[in-house]
Design a protein around this motif. Structure first.
Motif, mmCIF file in Angstrom:
data_model
loop_
_atom_site.group_PDB
_atom_site.id
_atom_site.type_symbol
_atom_site.label_atom_id
_atom_site.label_comp_id
_atom_site.label_asym_id
_atom_site.label_seq_id
_atom_site.Cartn_x
_atom_site.Cartn_y
_atom_site.Cartn_z
ATOM 1 N N SER A 157 0.849 -1.189 0.000
ATOM 2 C CA SER A 157 0.000 0.000 0.000
ATOM 3 C C SER A 157 0.884 1.237 0.000
ATOM 4 C CB SER A 157 -0.934 0.010 1.222
ATOM 5 O OG SER A 157 -0.196 0.123 2.421
ATOM 6 N N LEU A 158 0.314 2.358 -0.434
ATOM 7 C CA LEU A 158 1.059 3.609 -0.524
ATOM 8 C C LEU A 158 0.086 4.768 -0.495
ATOM 9 C CD1 LEU A 158 4.062 4.455 -0.818
ATOM 10 C CD2 LEU A 158 3.685 4.564 -3.295
ATOM 11 N N TRP A 159 0.507 5.904 0.050
ATOM 12 C CA TRP A 159 -0.334 7.091 0.127
ATOM 13 C C TRP A 159 0.473 8.302 -0.326
ATOM 14 C CZ3 TRP A 159 0.870 10.584 4.362
ATOM 15 C CH2 TRP A 159 1.868 10.095 5.230
ATOM 16 N N GLU A 160 -0.209 9.428 -0.519
ATOM 17 C CA GLU A 160 0.341 10.674 -1.070
ATOM 18 C C GLU A 160 0.497 10.563 -2.590
ATOM 19 O OE1 GLU A 160 1.014 13.827 -0.149
ATOM 20 O OE2 GLU A 160 0.048 13.403 1.753
ATOM 21 N N SER A 161 -0.247 11.398 -3.295
ATOM 22 C CA SER A 161 -0.346 11.273 -4.754
ATOM 23 C C SER A 161 0.993 11.388 -5.470
ATOM 24 C CB SER A 161 -1.332 12.311 -5.307
ATOM 25 O OG SER A 161 -0.920 13.638 -4.998
ATOM 26 N N ASN A 162 1.822 12.364 -5.102
ATOM 27 C CA ASN A 162 3.104 12.504 -5.797
ATOM 28 C C ASN A 162 4.034 11.322 -5.530
ATOM 29 O OD1 ASN A 162 2.481 14.811 -7.175
ATOM 30 N ND2 ASN A 162 3.638 16.185 -5.856
ATOM 31 N N THR A 163 3.960 10.773 -4.328
ATOM 32 C CA THR A 163 4.761 9.591 -4.019
ATOM 33 C C THR A 163 4.275 8.395 -4.830
ATOM 34 O OG1 THR A 163 5.221 10.391 -1.788
ATOM 35 C CG2 THR A 163 5.499 8.031 -2.177
ATOM 36 N N ILE A 164 2.972 8.263 -4.957
ATOM 37 C CA ILE A 164 2.415 7.180 -5.774
ATOM 38 C C ILE A 164 2.881 7.322 -7.218
ATOM 39 C CG2 ILE A 164 0.277 6.187 -6.693
ATOM 40 C CD1 ILE A 164 -1.064 7.051 -4.012
ATOM 41 N N ILE A 165 2.881 8.553 -7.734
ATOM 42 C CA ILE A 165 3.315 8.781 -9.106
ATOM 43 C C ILE A 165 4.793 8.433 -9.265
ATOM 44 C CG2 ILE A 165 3.734 10.584 -10.842
ATOM 45 C CD1 ILE A 165 1.147 11.937 -9.801
ATOM 46 N N ARG A 166 5.623 8.825 -8.296
ATOM 47 C CA ARG A 166 7.047 8.460 -8.349
ATOM 48 C C ARG A 166 7.225 6.941 -8.352
ATOM 49 N NH1 ARG A 166 7.623 13.007 -4.563
ATOM 50 N NH2 ARG A 166 8.920 14.618 -5.509
ATOM 51 N N TRP A 167 6.486 6.279 -7.478
ATOM 52 C CA TRP A 167 6.569 4.813 -7.412
ATOM 53 C C TRP A 167 6.182 4.192 -8.750
ATOM 54 C CZ3 TRP A 167 2.246 1.594 -7.996
ATOM 55 C CH2 TRP A 167 2.514 0.231 -7.845
#
Length: 309
Positions: A157-167
Motif C-alpha cells: 500500500s502507498l499514500w500521497e499522490s506525488n509519491t504514488i506517481i514516483r513509485w
C-alpha cells in the motif's frame, strides 16, 4: 471482521475487442499470485464489506461497490474509472486499487498516471461525500486519512499522490515518465515538489468565485496572486514541449490537474495571458488519459460565479 477480496488482473478493457493484442505487462503489475480463498490480506482496510469486481464475461461481470451499514448488498455498476486499463498478459497478478473520488485533484493525478502507463487498476469512491477517511482500517494505509491511497492484493500500500506517481514511474520505466538523464530527473522532482505552490493559490480563487455573493475585490486579489505563481511555470515552459523537455514526465503529472482548474475559471473573470502554459495545457488535453481522468472528472460541470460548492 470481514476481509475485502481483490480481483486478479484480467488485462482487459470493458467493451474492448478481446482479439486486440496487448503490450506486455508493466513491471508494477508483477507481483505474487493472488492468495488462496480465505487467506488473510495484510495492510488493507477490512472494516467494510466489499463486493468485488469480476473479470468474467456475462451476467454480474464488471461490478463493484462498497457496502455500508444498511446498504442493499447487491452489486453496483462499475464506474468508468474502474475499468481495467491496458497492460495485458497479467492474469496471474494482483490488481491495483485506487481509493479516492474521481473529482479530487490528487486522485485525478494518480488516475492520469495509471492511464498513461497502461497499468491495470480499479478505483473505489472514497473520501469527501463518500466518507471513509476516519475508518481505522483506512488510516492503517493512509495515516492522515486523506485520499488517494493505493493497495494491492499482496499487501502493498502507498499514500500521497506525488509519491504514488514516483513509485509508478520508477516501477514502470517503459512508460517513460521517469527521466533517464540524472540532471533532468532531479529537475522533474523539483517541479513535483513545487506543485504545492499553485495548489495553494488555486483554492482561494475557486472559493472566491463560488461564493453565493462573490466579492469583486476578493476575486481580483486571488487571481492576481495565482497568476504570479503560474507565471513561474509559464516561464519554464517557454521553448519546451513539456515541463522538463520534450517528453511527458512526473513533473507534468504533478502540475497538469491544478493547471486544468486554472483554465476552468469562469470566463467572466479576467485571467492574465500565460501563452506558454496555455499551449502546454492544450497538448495535455490532446492526450486520451488526460481527457479521461482530468478533463472529464475535475471541475467538469460549468464553472460560474456564485455556483456554490
Amino acid at each position: 471482521m470481514q476481509t475485502m477480496s481483490f480481483p486478479r488482473c484480467s488485462g482487459r478493457l470493458s467493451g474492448d475487442d478481446q482479439s486486440t493484442r496487448r503490450p506486455p505487462p508493466c513491471s508494477s503489475c508483477r507481483g505474487p499470485k493472488p492468495r488462496r480463498p480465505g487467506a488473510a490480506t495484510s495492510g488493507l482496510p477490512t472494516s467494510r464489506q466489499m463486493i468485488t469486481i469480476s473479470s468474467a464475461s456475462g451476467a454480474g461481470a464488471n461490478r463493484i461497490g462498497p457496502c455500508r451499514s444498511g446498504d442493499d448488498h447487491s452489486a453496483k455498476p462499475m464506474s468508468q474509472d474502474a475499468r481495467m486499463a491496458g497492460c495485458g498478459g497479467c492474469q496471474e497478478d494482483a490488481m491495483l486499487t485506487v481509493w479516492g473520488r474521481a473529482e479530487s485533484s490528487a486522485t485525478a493525478r494518480v488516475m492520469w498516471a495509471l492511464g498513461e502507463a497502461g497499468v491495470p487498476h480499479r478505483r473505489l469512491d472514497w473520501g469527501g461525500r463518500f466518507g471513509g477517511g476516519d475508518d481505522p482500517a483506512y488510516r492503517a494505509i493512509s495515516p492522515h486519512g486523506r485520499i488517494p491511497a493505493i493497495t494491492r492484493e499482496d499487501g502493498f500500500s502507498l499514500w500521497e499522490s506525488n509519491t504514488i506517481i514516483r513509485w509508478l514511474a520508477t516501477t514502470c520505466p517503459e512508460a517513460g515518465l521517469w527521466p533517464v538523464d540524472e540532471a533532468v530527473r532531479w529537475q522533474a522532482q523539483a517541479w513535483m515538489d513545487w506543485s504545492a505552490a499553485p495548489g495553494r493559490v488555486i483554492g482561494p480563487v475557486r472559493a472566491a468565485y463560488r461564493r453565493a455573493e462573490p466579492d469583486a475585490d476578493e476575486m481580483a486579489r486571488t487571481i492576481a496572486a495565482a497568476a504570479e505563481t503560474f507565471a513561474v511555470l509559464n516561464a519554464q515552459l517557454q521553448g519546451r514541449t513539456f515541463v522538463v523537455g520534450d517528453q511527458l514526465t512526473v513533473a507534468d503529472l504533478a502540475l497538469g490537474v491544478v493547471v486544468h482548474r486554472w483554465f476552468r475559471i469562469p470566463e467572466a473573470l479576467e485571467r492574465p495571458d500565460l501563452p506558454a502554459m496555455e499551449a502546454w495545457y492544450e497538448r495535455l488535453r490532446a492526450r486520451p488519459a488526460y481527457q479521461d481522468h482530468v478533463v472529464a472528472k475535475v471541475s467538469a460541470r460549468p464553472q460560474t460565479l456564485g455556483m456554490g460548492d
